[in-house]
Design a protein around this motif. Structure first.
Motif, PDB file in Angstrom:
ATOM      1  N   VAL A   1       0.809  -1.222   0.000  1.00 37.65           N
ATOM      2  CA  VAL A   1       0.000   0.000   0.000  1.00 37.65           C
ATOM      3  C   VAL A   1       0.840   1.268   0.000  1.00 37.65           C
ATOM      4  N   LEU A   2       2.034   1.227   0.565  1.00 38.48           N
ATOM      5  CA  LEU A   2       2.850   2.433   0.727  1.00 38.48           C
ATOM      6  C   LEU A   2       3.413   3.025  -0.574  1.00 38.48           C
ATOM      7  N   PRO A   3       3.807   2.221  -1.582  1.00 38.15           N
ATOM      8  CA  PRO A   3       4.515   2.769  -2.750  1.00 38.15           C
ATOM      9  C   PRO A   3       3.899   3.998  -3.400  1.00 38.15           C
TER      10      PRO A   3
ATOM     11  N   PRO B   1      -5.753  -6.309   2.463  1.00 35.93           N
ATOM     12  CA  PRO B   1      -7.078  -5.731   2.202  1.00 35.93           C
ATOM     13  C   PRO B   1      -7.512  -4.724   3.254  1.00 35.93           C
ATOM     14  N   VAL B   2      -7.226  -4.973   4.535  1.00 31.77           N
ATOM     15  CA  VAL B   2      -7.628  -4.026   5.579  1.00 31.77           C
ATOM     16  C   VAL B   2      -6.865  -2.714   5.432  1.00 31.77           C
ATOM     17  N   MET B   3      -5.561  -2.802   5.152  1.00 31.52           N
ATOM     18  CA  MET B   3      -4.758  -1.594   4.978  1.00 31.52           C
ATOM     19  C   MET B   3      -5.204  -0.820   3.742  1.00 31.52           C
ATOM     20  N   ALA B   4      -5.534  -1.542   2.658  1.00 29.15           N
ATOM     21  CA  ALA B   4      -5.965  -0.882   1.420  1.00 29.15           C
ATOM     22  C   ALA B   4      -7.302  -0.168   1.620  1.00 29.15           C
ATOM     23  N   VAL B   5      -8.237  -0.824   2.305  1.00 27.40           N
ATOM     24  CA  VAL B   5      -9.542  -0.199   2.564  1.00 27.40           C
ATOM     25  C   VAL B   5      -9.370   1.026   3.444  1.00 27.40           C
TER      26      VAL B   5
ATOM     27  N   ALA C   1      -6.677   2.977   3.706  1.00 27.17           N
ATOM     28  CA  ALA C   1      -6.057   4.048   2.924  1.00 27.17           C
ATOM     29  C   ALA C   1      -7.054   4.672   1.955  1.00 27.17           C
ATOM     30  N   THR C   2      -7.959   3.858   1.399  1.00 23.49           N
ATOM     31  CA  THR C   2      -8.970   4.373   0.471  1.00 23.49           C
ATOM     32  C   THR C   2      -9.983   5.251   1.199  1.00 23.49           C
TER      33      THR C   2
END
Length: 392
Positions: A239-241, A353-357, A359-360
């Protein structure tokens, strides 16, 4: 007659490196399809979203069978389980090199997940048993690098091989690699008599042992800490890039896993000679949490990213070193390694998935807050379990 682990005076480093090499092969069971994932639509053009299962089905099995693998390996005996896992893994990779239909490929990946679990439970247990007490921390810190090293090798050597000879060449090379280690370890491990006498396996015993593992503050501690580490590590790299400046993005993302490995093997090993493994893990979690504050104030800062990778490297190596420090017998070590594999798969599956959600929904600011909280919880879990052990 084989000496007991506490009486071993000289560590057979060649054998330790061979067991670590087997671990690289197990990590490649994950990484070989992750490395070529963008090329799989050319092989299975009609698969669509189902292609994701080619990678994930290996980890999903680890969630359900991680602890069972530790219990079964202890009963099958470690040498036998390791060798069977390597031979079965080699046969599966050879089969996959023919690029079978997707349904058969997924079935082979599921079976490969069981092979993977047997290796990651048996190999570190064997390493802990064959090392002199003073060398266990170093040897198991080395073992803890197997995922990062394998993914790096796949990127540097595997992808050029695919570009030259195609996907089947990578899968065939993996099969050959496992065969080489199965033959070598089959010869070297013959003289070792380190397996305990354990009761016959049964479902009732399996359920009883699950309760024993997760009620024990010694057996479960490495696994519960590993849950929070794996929840963050892969998800942060995924997720960080986009939040790192384009000119330095490729360098930072390539350097983060290597920084983690380097800190684990240099600073981590040095700290393990003067501190307990749990203390090093807590130090790594606290350092990681503080670095997330830095990344919250300075989003995507390259130096902060590398410091974060280094702090996480302390958790990485010391988590494996904690297993024999907290658990004295081979069977409890196998149980701890099985639980560690299970919690690691839970963390890997949920983290991205939890980190992506997050961040979104919340933007960049949600990433350091969520990861920072996970790091704090990881430290707290270890401190609570350490207190339980003191009062036991």
């Amino acid at each position: 007659m084989q000496k007991t682990p506490d009486k071993i005076e000289k560590t057979p480093w060649g054998l330790v490196l061979a067991l670590w090499g087997a671990g690289l092969g197990a990590a490649a069971q994950y990484g070989k399809f992750s490395a070529i994932f963008d090329q799989l639509p050319q092989v299975y053009p009609q698969a669509g979203a189902a292609l994701g299962f080619v990678v994930s089905v290996v980890g999903l099995l680890g969630i359900f069978f991680g602890v069972a693998a530790g219990l079964i390996v202890a009963r099958v005996r470690y040498r036998r389980a390791l060798l069977w896992a390597l031979w079965i893994g080699a046969a599966i990779s050879a089969f996959q090199a023919f690029l079978p239909p997707l349904s058969w490929m997924l079935a082979s990946r599921a079976l490969e997940g069981l092979s993977h679990l047997a290796v990651v439970v048996a190999a570190p247990t064997l390493i802990a048993q064959i090392c002199a007490p003073r060398d266990r921390g170093v040897a198991l810190t080395l073992w803890g690098t197997f995922f990062g090293v394998a993914f790096t090798v796949l990127a540097w050597a595997g992808l050029p091989l695919v570009a030259w000879l195609g996907i089947p060449a990578l899968l065939a090379a993996h099969a050959l690699y496992l065969v080489i280690f199965a033959i070598y370890l089959g010869r070297r491990l013959q003289a070792l008599e380190i397996d305990p006498v354990v009761p016959p396996f049964s479902m009732r015993q399996l359920l009883r042992d699950h309760l024993t593992i997760y009620r024990s503050p010694s057996i479960s501690a490495p696994a519960f800490g590993w849950l929070f580490y794996t929840f963050c590590f892969v998800s942060i790299l995924t997720v960080l890039p986009p939040f790192i400046a384009e000119p330095s993005r490729a360098f930072v993302m390539g350097a983060m896993p290597l920084t983690s490995i380097a800190v684990s093997m240099i600073l981590g090993v040095a700290l393990l000679r003067v501190m307990t493994a749990v203390s090093v893990i807590v130090l790594g979690f606290v350092g990681s949490a503080l670095t997330m504050v830095w990344l919250w104030v300075a989003p995507g800062d390259p130096v902060a990213c590398l410091v974060l990778a280094g702090a996480m490297g302390l958790v990485q190596g010391a988590s494996f070193a904690a297993v024999p420090q907290l658990n004295r017998t081979p069977d409890t070590q196998a149980q701890a390694n099985g639980a560690l594999a299970q919690m690691g798969n839970v963390g890997n599956t949920l983290g991205t998935p939890v980190m992506a959600v997050t961040a979104t929904a919340l933007g960049y600011g949600g990433l350091p807050v969520l990861a920072g909280c996970a790091f704090v919880l990881g430290a707290c879990v270890h401190l609570v379990l350490a207190r339980q052990r003191r009062h036991a």
